[in-house]
Design an enzyme around this catalytic site. Sequence first.
Site, PDB file in Angstrom:
ATOM      1  N   ALA A 223       9.743  -4.755  -2.323  1.00 47.78           N
ATOM      2  CA  ALA A 223      11.181  -4.484  -2.334  1.00 47.78           C
ATOM      3  C   ALA A 223      11.504  -3.044  -2.706  1.00 47.78           C
ATOM      4  CB  ALA A 223      11.868  -5.427  -3.317  1.00 47.78           C
ATOM      5  N   GLY A 251       4.545  -6.544   6.594  1.00 47.95           N
ATOM      6  CA  GLY A 251       3.664  -5.381   6.489  1.00 47.95           C
ATOM      7  C   GLY A 251       3.025  -5.025   7.815  1.00 47.95           C
ATOM      8  N   ASP A 252       2.719  -6.035   8.613  1.00 47.09           N
ATOM      9  CA  ASP A 252       2.136  -5.799   9.937  1.00 47.09           C
ATOM     10  C   ASP A 252       3.164  -5.150  10.865  1.00 47.09           C
ATOM     11  OD1 ASP A 252      -0.052  -7.227   8.887  1.00 47.09           O
ATOM     12  OD2 ASP A 252       0.849  -9.109   9.523  1.00 47.09           O
TER      13      ASP A 252
END
Length: 315
Positions: A223, A251-252
């Site tokens: 965050a 994240g990917d």
Amino acid sequence: MILTVTPNPSLDRTYEVPLLERGEVIRATGERMDPGGKGVNVSRAVSAAGQRTVAVLPLGGAPGALVADLLDAQGIEVAPVPVAGATRSNIALAESDGVLTKINAPGPELSVAEQELLLETVRKQSRDASWIACCGSLPRGLAPSWYAELVARAHAAGTRIALDTSGPALLEALRERPDVVKPNAEELAEAVGRPLATVGDAVKAAEELRERGARAVLASLGADGQLLVDDAGAWFGSAHVAAVRSNVGAGDSSLAGFLIAGGSGPEALASAVAHGAAAVQLPGSVMPTPGDLDPAAVTVTSDVPVDRVLKEPVS
């Protein structure tokens, strides 16, 4: 074209639930079935952005066939490596407050011949690639040095390579100088062997990974935002998110956004932040399209807030 390599892909089932209560019958409010694995998710995000991608992955059994069918239905080119073991199936439980519980199966064990076939398939498919993104855990049978071998082969062929993994596999690969490594805060803390309490701690940890061989570090700080550290310096990026629906694959998606935008510099970091912020507001592991992005909500600065305490410190 961005080539992705997922040594341990999966068939992912995501269930949205109001609240996870142990020992109770829980009625899902939504469900999805997606091809899974970090590299697969990068390919899905690249494809959703309208760019060409090829996904290299070992596939076996009925789950493997279903993963290939799901990717094909999304218009993603697949370069399958047949293996004897069945592709793993994973389960994710997404609560309404954004908390995610994941159950990941171990996956098949790859034989020596299957390991070499995987490397050879990457070599053949990477001829037209601008980037190779190698992502995720290694399946049983692959030594921690397997990613290092892949990085070395990619560089010998003149191809840039981004690596998103953790633990011994990450540390082994650093000696071959991957062009980009993308740890999250927990993986970054594990790599340097100390806790991260502030953004400044994360910067120092990223610099240490660069000293060990990484040419650039793109770190996801949850965050708090994202951090890019390379030869030119450090940048910090963040975006306002109204509500988190699911962080599966966020994240990917960030890594895909980074590579789509060239894979270096503050502009690529801004793209990474925009893609990650969009992904967490979508259900399951749905990848954002250009229409989901909000570049105006992204802030990138070279004035890194080193004293800022992380909202989710890593011990």
